[in-house]
Scaffold this motif. Structure first.
Motif, short mmCIF file in Angstrom:
data_model
loop_
_atom_site.label_atom_id
_atom_site.label_comp_id
_atom_site.label_asym_id
_atom_site.label_seq_id
_atom_site.Cartn_x
_atom_site.Cartn_y
_atom_site.Cartn_z
N SER A 171 1.09 -1.66 -0.17
CA SER A 171 0.27 -0.02 -0.38
C SER A 171 0.84 1.43 -0.44
O SER A 171 1.83 0.98 1.07
CB SER A 171 -1.12 -0.28 1.17
N ALA A 201 0.72 5.76 -0.45
CA ALA A 201 0.11 6.68 -0.36
C ALA A 201 0.96 7.82 -0.56
O ALA A 201 2.12 7.93 0.39
CB ALA A 201 -0.79 7.28 0.93
N GLY A 252 -4.93 4.12 2.46
CA GLY A 252 -4.91 2.90 1.37
C GLY A 252 -4.89 1.60 3.06
O GLY A 252 -4.16 1.73 4.06
N ALA A 259 -8.90 2.31 -0.99
CA ALA A 259 -8.17 3.17 -1.92
C ALA A 259 -8.56 4.76 -1.52
O ALA A 259 -9.94 4.62 -2.37
CB ALA A 259 -7.89 2.78 -2.84
N SER A 270 -6.49 5.29 -6.91
CA SER A 270 -7.24 6.42 -6.51
C SER A 270 -6.75 7.62 -6.31
O SER A 270 -5.39 7.54 -6.00
CB SER A 270 -7.92 5.99 -5.41
N ASN A 319 -3.44 6.71 -4.32
CA ASN A 319 -2.59 6.26 -3.58
C ASN A 319 -3.35 4.87 -4.03
O ASN A 319 -3.94 4.42 -4.81
CB ASN A 319 -4.30 5.87 -1.88
N ALA A 355 -3.34 0.17 -3.40
CA ALA A 355 -3.38 -0.69 -2.58
C ALA A 355 -3.33 -2.57 -3.57
O ALA A 355 -4.17 -1.47 -4.73
CB ALA A 355 -4.54 -0.31 -2.13
#
Length: 233
Positions: free
Chosen positions: A34, A36, A75, A84, A180, A191, A193
């Motif tokens: 994940s 971000a 995330g 996300a 996203s 983000n 994931a």
């Protein structure tokens, strides 16, 4: 940061619900990640988590604030669930954008070598004054070096369904990447994931499941809707 807290709360609710509904699959290996990223003006923040260095479930968060510009990304990856969310806003121009996405999936083995997939992207986007938010789900399935599925889903697409019979015993991998993104003037957030799973298809006569119960169950969706749709910070 209201939506950031909402996403994390929804992810924890989902993880608790998943434990009561999903049976473990016989994966030979699995990995989660994940990432971000948040940028506001000249300020940037990045938070990356990945297994096996970090123990699933993984939660990544990034927040950047520069004057009136704000960006956040969060995330969640692990336990069969990916979430996300990205949010960006600029108070000076009264514009904002929020994008949140989950995936819902059911994966099962209907016979030796026969695999059924159903995946859906559950997307919630909010934009103000023409700003941008979006989410996509990438799904790929390979078996013994052959790619059987490589698709990208957006919020406008319906559920993706795949039924196939794999040729004999062997090892396959499927991966899910949920992305996203949100942009509002000088605020940008994104983000990613990701989950990857490897599993062996059994020889004829073995009854173990190849893939079972990965996904976001209905109770999680209802819990998320009760929490409420995302709103600008």
């Amino acid at each position: 940061m209201k939506t950031l807290r909402t996403t994390i709360a929804a992810a924890l609710l989902a993880c608790a619900a998943l434990g009561a509904h999903a049976a473990p699959g016989p994966y030979t290996s699995s990995s989660f990640a994940s990432d971000a990223v948040a940028v506001a003006g000249a300020v940037a923040d990045v938070d990356s988590k990945a297994s096996p260095l970090d123990t699933p479930p993984l939660i990544s968060t990034a927040v950047a604030i520069s004057g009136a510009d704000f960006a956040s990304a969060s995330g969640f990856a692990g336990g069969g669930l990916l979430v996300a969310q990205a949010e960006a806003s600029s108070a000076s121009e009264a514009v904002s954008a929020v994008g949140t996405a989950f995936f819902e999936g059911m994966f099962s083995m209907t016979g030796v070598g026969a695999v059924a997939f159903k995946i859906d992207l559950l997307e919630q986007n909010f934009t103000d004054a023409g700003q941008f938010s979006d989410a996509s789900l990438f799904f790929k399935l390979t078996f013994e070096g052959t790619t059987y599925a490589d698709v990208v889903l957006t919020g406008d697409d319906g559920p993706y369904v795949l039924n196939l019979t794999l040729p004999g015993a062997g090892t396959g991998m499927f991966s899910l990447l949920l992305a996203s993104e949100a942009n509002a003037l000088r605020g940008d957030a994104s983000n990613f994931a990701q989950a990857e799973f490897m599993a062996a298809v059994p020889e004829p006569g073995q009854l173990s499941l190849l893939l079972a119960g990965l996904g976001l169950v209905g109770v999680v969706i209802r819990s998320r809707r009760r929490i409420g749709a995302p709103s600008a910070a």
